[in-house]
Scaffold this active site. Structure first.
Site, mmCIF file in Angstrom:
data_model
loop_
_atom_site.group_PDB
_atom_site.id
_atom_site.type_symbol
_atom_site.label_atom_id
_atom_site.label_comp_id
_atom_site.label_asym_id
_atom_site.label_seq_id
_atom_site.Cartn_x
_atom_site.Cartn_y
_atom_site.Cartn_z
ATOM 1 C CB SER A 27 -2.324 10.212 -34.409
ATOM 2 O OG SER A 27 -2.120 11.473 -33.831
ATOM 3 C CE1 TYR A 47 5.765 11.708 -32.736
ATOM 4 C CE2 TYR A 47 4.397 12.303 -30.853
ATOM 5 C CZ TYR A 47 4.760 11.394 -31.830
ATOM 6 O OH TYR A 47 4.119 10.176 -31.911
ATOM 7 C CE LYS A 55 2.747 11.005 -34.852
ATOM 8 N NZ LYS A 55 2.610 9.936 -35.870
#
Length: 280
Positions: free
Chosen positions: A135, A149, A153
């Protein structure tokens, strides 16, 4: 078993390369799932009996079965899966296209999920294994300009936290790794993706874009040191659910926890007031 069999995605450079080299140096076997198999030629020559390289597009689930089959056909088992492949996306919520957002979710969530689902029956039959989800500190704390993004995650971490409780009875461990800025290819030109800049957000995100674009080669973190920590834990008897890596990750994630705890306490009475009144 002292010698383990790993699957590592995105193993041509950065964390993936460092982890592959570390595992091979320990005598472990590695299946490197990569976009460019030729980039692994030096390691294939050095470790011909321990390394299997498979061409793999980490933005598509289509190649998942072939990667898992390569591991079981060559080495007979799978002890470690490292979902490592990834890239950054920079842009405001209104700038990032649906296609770019979907690509980020495929790369950072749906393909790791598919690989995890594919190896779990094997690990359960073996009586154990370790899933390493790469992660980011951005998996716990987001900031303007990187939502495409970090949303993936965040999702990967939530899914993996539930997974950890589901597979623990079968001897399968889950470790979510949350690095800060490491000297990988993440910030390289051509790797880091930038959405088309709009006039509305040009000045708002100017500093973020500049910071992301100029970070390559000056990041604080050492990927080889990180790989050693990860491999040491994988070979140990216990792994943490979450592993921050890098001083910045410790600071940023710690700040996020403290900030959110303070907000929780600030609004606790308001929150409690939304329950039905207790009956007598």
């Amino acid at each position: 078993m002292n010698e383990l069999t790993w699957i590592i995605t995105g193993a041509t450079r950065g964390f993936g390369r460092s982890m592959a080299e570390d595992a091979l140096s320990r005598g472990d076997s590695v299946v490197a799932a990569v976009r460019r198999p030729e980039a692994m030629a030096d390691l294939t020559g050095k470790y011909p009996d321990q390394l299997e390289v498979v061409r793999f597009d980490a933005t598509s689930v289509d190649g998942v079965a072939a990667v898992v089959s390569a591991a079981t056909d060559r080495f007979g088992r799978i002890d470690v899966l490292v979902n490592n492949a990834g890239r950054g996306y920079v842009g405001a919520a209104e700038e990032v296209t649906e296609a770019e957002l979907r690509e980020s979710m495929e790369l950072h969530l749906f393909v790791p999920v598919a690989l995890t689902q594919a190896v779990l029956p094997i690990m359960r039959r073996q009586g154990g294994g370790t899933i390493v989800q790469m992660s980011s500190q951005g998996g716990r704390r987001s900031f303007p300009g990187v939502g495409a993004y970090t949303c993936a995650k965040f999702a990967l971490e939530g899914w993996s936290e539930a997974l950890a409780g589901e597979v623990a009875p079968f001897g399968v461990r889950v470790m979510i790794v949350e690095p800060s800025r490491f000297r990988t290819a993440f910030n390289e030109a051509g790797v880091l993706a930038f959405a088309e800049v709009s006039e509305v957000y040009r000045d708002v995100l100017a500093e973020v874009r500049a910071r992301m674009a100029t970070a390559d080669g000056v990041q604080e973190g050492d990927p080889d040191a990180a790989a050693t920590v990860i491999a040491d834990l994988v070979h140990s008897d216990a792994v943490p659910l979450r592993l921050p890596l890098g001083a910045e990750a410790v600071e940023q994630i710690g700040t996020s926890y403290r900030t959110n705890l303070a907000l929780l306490e600030q609004w606790a009475e308001v929150a409690r007031g939304t329950d039905f009144a207790p009956t007598t």
